[in-house]
Design a protein around this motif. Sequence first.
Motif, short mmCIF file in Angstrom:
data_model
loop_
_atom_site.label_atom_id
_atom_site.label_comp_id
_atom_site.label_asym_id
_atom_site.label_seq_id
_atom_site.Cartn_x
_atom_site.Cartn_y
_atom_site.Cartn_z
N THR A 154 3.41 32.32 46.43
CA THR A 154 2.55 31.82 45.27
C THR A 154 2.74 32.71 44.12
O THR A 154 2.69 32.16 43.12
CB THR A 154 1.16 31.95 46.02
N ARG A 155 2.74 34.19 44.07
CA ARG A 155 3.06 34.85 42.96
C ARG A 155 4.07 34.55 42.17
O ARG A 155 4.38 34.34 40.93
CB ARG A 155 2.87 36.37 43.53
N LEU A 156 5.28 34.24 42.78
CA LEU A 156 6.70 34.30 42.36
C LEU A 156 7.10 32.88 41.99
O LEU A 156 7.75 32.66 40.80
CB LEU A 156 7.87 35.12 43.07
N LEU A 157 6.79 31.91 42.94
CA LEU A 157 7.19 30.61 42.65
C LEU A 157 6.05 29.59 42.21
O LEU A 157 6.05 28.56 41.80
CB LEU A 157 7.70 30.02 43.92
N GLY A 158 4.60 29.84 42.38
CA GLY A 158 3.62 29.32 42.02
C GLY A 158 3.12 28.33 42.85
O GLY A 158 2.53 27.21 42.45
N TYR A 197 2.23 40.66 62.76
CA TYR A 197 2.73 39.38 62.16
C TYR A 197 1.80 38.42 61.38
O TYR A 197 2.50 37.84 60.41
CB TYR A 197 3.20 38.67 63.30
N ALA A 198 0.77 38.27 61.56
CA ALA A 198 -0.20 37.70 60.82
C ALA A 198 -0.19 38.14 59.25
O ALA A 198 -0.20 37.45 58.36
CB ALA A 198 -1.69 37.66 61.34
N ILE A 199 -0.10 39.40 59.08
CA ILE A 199 -0.19 40.09 57.95
C ILE A 199 1.47 39.98 57.10
O ILE A 199 1.25 39.50 55.93
CB ILE A 199 -0.43 41.58 57.74
N GLU A 200 2.26 39.79 58.09
CA GLU A 200 3.59 39.54 57.50
C GLU A 200 3.86 38.03 56.93
O GLU A 200 4.25 37.66 55.78
CB GLU A 200 4.78 39.72 58.49
N ARG A 201 3.07 37.11 57.64
CA ARG A 201 3.19 35.70 57.09
C ARG A 201 2.40 35.60 55.97
O ARG A 201 2.80 34.82 54.94
CB ARG A 201 2.68 34.62 58.40
N ALA A 202 1.13 36.35 55.88
CA ALA A 202 0.32 35.90 54.87
C ALA A 202 1.05 36.89 53.61
O ALA A 202 0.92 36.27 52.37
CB ALA A 202 -1.11 36.92 54.97
N ALA A 203 1.95 37.70 53.62
CA ALA A 203 2.53 38.68 52.53
C ALA A 203 3.58 37.56 52.05
O ALA A 203 3.67 37.23 50.67
CB ALA A 203 3.14 39.77 53.01
N LYS A 204 4.49 36.83 53.11
CA LYS A 204 5.41 35.78 52.60
C LYS A 204 4.64 34.84 51.67
O LYS A 204 5.26 34.25 50.83
CB LYS A 204 5.98 35.12 53.92
N LYS A 205 3.40 34.25 52.01
CA LYS A 205 2.84 33.22 51.52
C LYS A 205 2.60 33.67 49.89
O LYS A 205 2.37 33.06 49.02
CB LYS A 205 1.73 32.81 52.00
N GLU A 206 1.82 34.84 49.99
CA GLU A 206 1.54 35.70 48.66
C GLU A 206 2.60 35.87 47.54
O GLU A 206 2.73 35.57 46.52
CB GLU A 206 0.75 36.83 49.04
N SER A 257 -2.38 43.50 46.98
CA SER A 257 -2.01 44.72 46.07
C SER A 257 -0.63 45.17 46.32
O SER A 257 0.23 45.26 45.48
CB SER A 257 -2.99 45.78 46.40
N ALA A 258 -0.05 45.19 47.52
CA ALA A 258 1.10 45.58 48.01
C ALA A 258 2.13 44.48 47.48
O ALA A 258 3.24 44.77 46.97
CB ALA A 258 1.13 45.50 49.61
N VAL A 259 1.78 43.20 47.64
CA VAL A 259 2.76 41.97 47.09
C VAL A 259 2.89 42.21 45.55
O VAL A 259 4.09 42.01 45.07
CB VAL A 259 2.26 40.57 47.70
N SER A 260 1.60 42.51 45.00
CA SER A 260 1.83 42.68 43.50
C SER A 260 2.59 43.79 43.05
O SER A 260 3.53 43.77 42.06
CB SER A 260 0.37 42.94 42.87
N PHE A 261 2.59 44.79 43.72
CA PHE A 261 3.34 46.33 43.42
C PHE A 261 4.90 45.79 43.69
O PHE A 261 5.74 46.10 42.61
CB PHE A 261 2.85 47.34 44.30
N MET A 262 5.07 45.24 44.62
CA MET A 262 6.77 44.99 44.95
C MET A 262 7.09 44.15 44.14
O MET A 262 8.41 44.11 43.79
CB MET A 262 6.57 44.71 46.72
#
Length: 84
Positions: free
Chosen positions: A78-82, A66-75, A14-19
């Motif tokens: 995935t969202r922007l580069l596919g 830091y685990a959430i930060e790494r997961a956010a980077k991956k998301e 949700s946060a990644v999508s919003f940002m």
Amino acid sequence: MTICIKEYQNDIKSAVSFMAEQVMKDNPDFRQAYQYIIHNGYAEEVANWIIGDPGEASDEVVEVYYAIERAAKKEFKTRLLGVY
């Protein structure tokens, strides 16, 4: 040791999508938007929104941060580069 952040997956997405949506309004190029997001620490901001300031947390909470930060980077990737 493995950190389980499964309970935060919906919050991360949700946060990644919003940002990502906000950045894409100003910069519609996916690759440039991704670079902007990574360069400006948006993944750290996702973790901060979900967990709070890691400087005021216990060691276990910092590891989750830091685990959430790494997961956010991956998301973001995935969202922007596919790609994963």
